[in-house]
Design an enzyme around this catalytic site. Structure first.
Site, PDB file in Angstrom:
ATOM      1  N   ARG A 231      64.239 -11.068   0.570  1.00 24.67           N
ATOM      2  CA  ARG A 231      63.540  -9.781   0.568  1.00 24.67           C
ATOM      3  C   ARG A 231      62.016  -9.929   0.466  1.00 24.67           C
ATOM      4  O   ARG A 231      61.316  -9.059  -0.058  1.00 24.67           O
ATOM      5  CB  ARG A 231      64.039  -8.907  -0.592  1.00 24.67           C
ATOM      6  CG  ARG A 231      65.448  -8.347  -0.369  1.00 24.67           C
ATOM      7  CD  ARG A 231      65.392  -7.266   0.710  1.00 24.67           C
ATOM      8  NE  ARG A 231      66.637  -6.540   0.791  1.00 24.67           N
ATOM      9  CZ  ARG A 231      67.600  -6.761   1.674  1.00 24.67           C
ATOM     10  NH1 ARG A 231      67.453  -7.738   2.558  1.00 24.67           N
ATOM     11  NH2 ARG A 231      68.677  -6.024   1.699  1.00 24.67           N
ATOM     12  N   THR A 253      72.179 -15.148  13.923  1.00 22.99           N
ATOM     13  CA  THR A 253      73.063 -16.279  13.640  1.00 22.99           C
ATOM     14  C   THR A 253      74.088 -15.965  12.552  1.00 22.99           C
ATOM     15  O   THR A 253      74.919 -16.814  12.225  1.00 22.99           O
ATOM     16  CB  THR A 253      72.236 -17.498  13.196  1.00 22.99           C
ATOM     17  OG1 THR A 253      71.477 -17.141  12.028  1.00 22.99           O
ATOM     18  CG2 THR A 253      71.301 -17.957  14.295  1.00 22.99           C
ATOM     19  N   HIS A 270      68.349  -3.928  10.321  1.00 26.91           N
ATOM     20  CA  HIS A 270      67.584  -4.797  11.214  1.00 26.91           C
ATOM     21  C   HIS A 270      67.610  -4.254  12.645  1.00 26.91           C
ATOM     22  O   HIS A 270      66.585  -4.231  13.334  1.00 26.91           O
ATOM     23  CB  HIS A 270      68.167  -6.217  11.194  1.00 26.91           C
ATOM     24  CG  HIS A 270      67.691  -7.041  10.043  1.00 26.91           C
ATOM     25  ND1 HIS A 270      67.014  -8.225  10.204  1.00 26.91           N
ATOM     26  CD2 HIS A 270      67.768  -6.847   8.706  1.00 26.91           C
ATOM     27  CE1 HIS A 270      66.707  -8.729   9.017  1.00 26.91           C
ATOM     28  NE2 HIS A 270      67.172  -7.912   8.098  1.00 26.91           N
TER      29      HIS A 270
END
Length: 399
Positions: A231, A253, A270
Site C-alpha cells: 500500500r 501476474t 486496479h
C-alpha cells in the site's frame, strides 16, 4: 512561429486563492503560475486572462499587434476587462478554419469536454496544437503529420496525449508543453519528473518558445522498476508512468482466486482506474511477451510472478529445493532477466520491497524473502530507471 506563454496555470491560477494545500503553499516566485494564455507571433491571443497586457509586457512583448483573440473554454468568475485596442474575444465553431491577415491559419478542433482546441499553422507551415483545460480531442484523423508543438493539460488529461500519440499527431520530436497546471501535483522536481515520464515538460510563465525549433524531448526510460512496501502507492506510480501512451498491455501476474472477495475487490480497484484503451493479460508467462514487439507492458507484479515460479519448481519443500528446485528457479529467473535485457518494448514492472521488517518465522518464508531480493536486484540491473515508493512519494534510485 513564436509562442509566448503569458501564463501556464489552471484557470484559477497557482496558488489558488485561499487554498491551504502543500502544493499551493510552495507555489511562490517562479513556481507561481497565472491562468494559461498564449501569444502567437504577437498577432493571435489564445485565451484572455486577467493581467494579460502586463504579463506580455513582463515577457518583453506587446498586445498592440494582436488581430484576433480566441477563447478555448468557458471562463467562470467576473468578466475579464478587454485591454484597449484588442478585438473582441470569440470562439471558432468546431471544424471551421479562420485565416488571419498575418497569414496564420487557425482550425477549431472538437473536444470531448466543454471547450475548443485550436490548431495554428504559421505562414511557413509549422503547426501548433493548443488544447483547453480538462479537454481531449473528440476525434483525430489518422495519417496526419505530427505537430511540431502540442500545448495541453498533460497532468489533468494524460489520455489526450495518448490519443494524439495513437494517431501519430505526437511524434518522437514533438515538443509537448504542459499548461493549465494546478495544485494536483506538487511543483518543482516532482512535476518535472512526472512530465518527463510522459515525454513532456513545463516552462515558467513568460517563456517564449519557437515552434519547430529543435528541443531535446525528455528521454522516457524504456525499462523501469517500481518497488515499495504494501500500500505504498507503487502500482499507482507505475500506472502514471504509462498513462500518456496508447494501447498499453497490463500484465496481471496474480491470476484469479476463486471465492476470495478481498482479492476480487483489489483486482476491480486496479481495473477501474486504468485507462479504457489498455488491454489486460492474466499470465505469468512473461518471457514470450517481452520477446515480442508491441505496445508498452506494465507488469504487476514480480513478487506474484516469483510465487508462481516457486510453485512450479516445488521451492517451498526443503527436500525438493535441495534436489533441483533451487537450480530450476535460478534458470527461470535468468531467463526472465535475459528477456528484460533484450526486450524491444517499453516496460514498467512493479515489485514488493521485502526484508526490511520482521524476519519470517518459517524456512519457506525466509526463502521467498531471499529469492525476491535477488530477483529485484537482477531485474533492477537491467532497468534505466528504478523507483522506491514510500508513503506515496517516489524516490528515484536510478535514472
Amino acid at each position: 512561429m513564436e509562442v509566448t506563454l503569458l501564463g501556464t496555470g489552471s484557470p484559477a491560477g497557482l496558488p489558488q486563492p485561499d487554498c491551504p494545500c502543500a502544493a499551493c503553499a510552495a507555489a511562490r516566485g517562479s513556481r507561481a503560475r497565472a491562468a494559461t494564455a498564449l501569444l502567437v507571433d504577437g498577432a493571435l491571443l489564445l485565451d484572455l486572462t486577467p493581467g494579460a497586457a502586463l504579463a506580455a509586457a513582463r515577457a518583453g512583448h506587446s498586445l498592440v499587434g494582436v488581430r484576433q483573440v480566441l477563447l478555448t473554454h468557458p471562463h467562470d468568475g467576473p468578466a475579464v476587462e478587454l485591454p484597449a485596442g484588442l478585438p473582441s474575444a470569440g470562439r471558432v465553431p468546431d471544424g471551421r478554419v479562420l485565416t488571419l491577415i498575418s497569414g496564420h491559419r487557425v482550425r477549431a478542433v472538437a473536444m470531448d469536454h466543454p471547450g475548443t482546441g485550436y490548431e495554428v499553422s504559421s505562414p511557413e507551415g509549422d503547426r501548433l496544437l493548443y488544447l483547453p483545460p480538462g479537454g481531449a480531442p473528440a476525434g483525430v484523423a489518422e495519417g496526419r503529420a505530427a505537430y511540431e508543438m502540442v500545448v495541453a493539460d498533460v497532468v489533468g488529461r494524460p489520455d489526450a496525449i495518448a490519443r494524439l500519440r495513437a494517431v501519430g499527431a505526437i511524434g518522437a520530436t514533438t515538443d509537448v508543453i504542459a499548461v493549465h497546471i494546478g495544485h494536483e501535483v506538487p511543483g518543482g522536481a516532482e512535476l518535472d519528473r512526472r512530465l518527463a515520464a510522459a515525454g513532456a515538460r513545463a516552462v515558467p510563465d513568460g517563456t517564449t518558445l519557437v515552434v519547430g525549433e529543435y528541443h531535446a524531448v525528455p528521454d522516457v526510460p524504456r525499462r523501469t522498476l517500481v518497488t515499495g512496501g504494501a500500500r505504498s502507492g507503487k502500482s499507482l506510480e507505475a500506472e502514471r508512468r504509462l498513462e500518456t501512451f496508447p494501447g498499453v498491455l497490463y500484465v496481471a501476474t496474480g491470476g484469479t482466486r476463486q471465492g476470495d472477495e478481498e482479492w476480487a475487490e483489489r483486482v476491480t480497484l486496479h481495473r477501474d482506474r486504468r485507462p479504457g484503451s489498455w488491454r489486460t493479460a492474466e499470465t505469468c508467462d512473461l518471457v514470450p511477451l517481452l520477446a515480442e514487439d508491441g505496445p508498452p507492458l506494465l507488469i504487476d507484479c514480480l513478487s506474484l510472478w516469483l510465487t508462481d515460479a516457486m510453485d512450479q519448481v516445488g521451492a517451498w519443500d526443503d527436500v525438493q529445493w535441495r534436489e533441483g528446485g533451487e537450480r530450476a528457479l535460478r534458470k527461470r529467473v535468468a531467463e526472465l532477466v535475459t528477456a528484460v535485457r533484450e526486450t524491444p518494448r517499453t516496460v514498467v514492472a512493479v515489485t514488493n520491497e521485502v526484508g526490511s521488517g520482521v524476519v519470517p518465522a518459517t524456512a519457506s518464508g525466509r526463502r521467498f524473502r531471499d529469492e525476491l531480493g535477488r530477483l529485484n536486484a537482477a531485474f533492477a540491473a537491467e532497468c534505466e530507471q528504478v523507483l522506491l515508493v514510500v508513503a506515496g512519494q517516489p524516490l528515484v534510485l536510478r535514472s
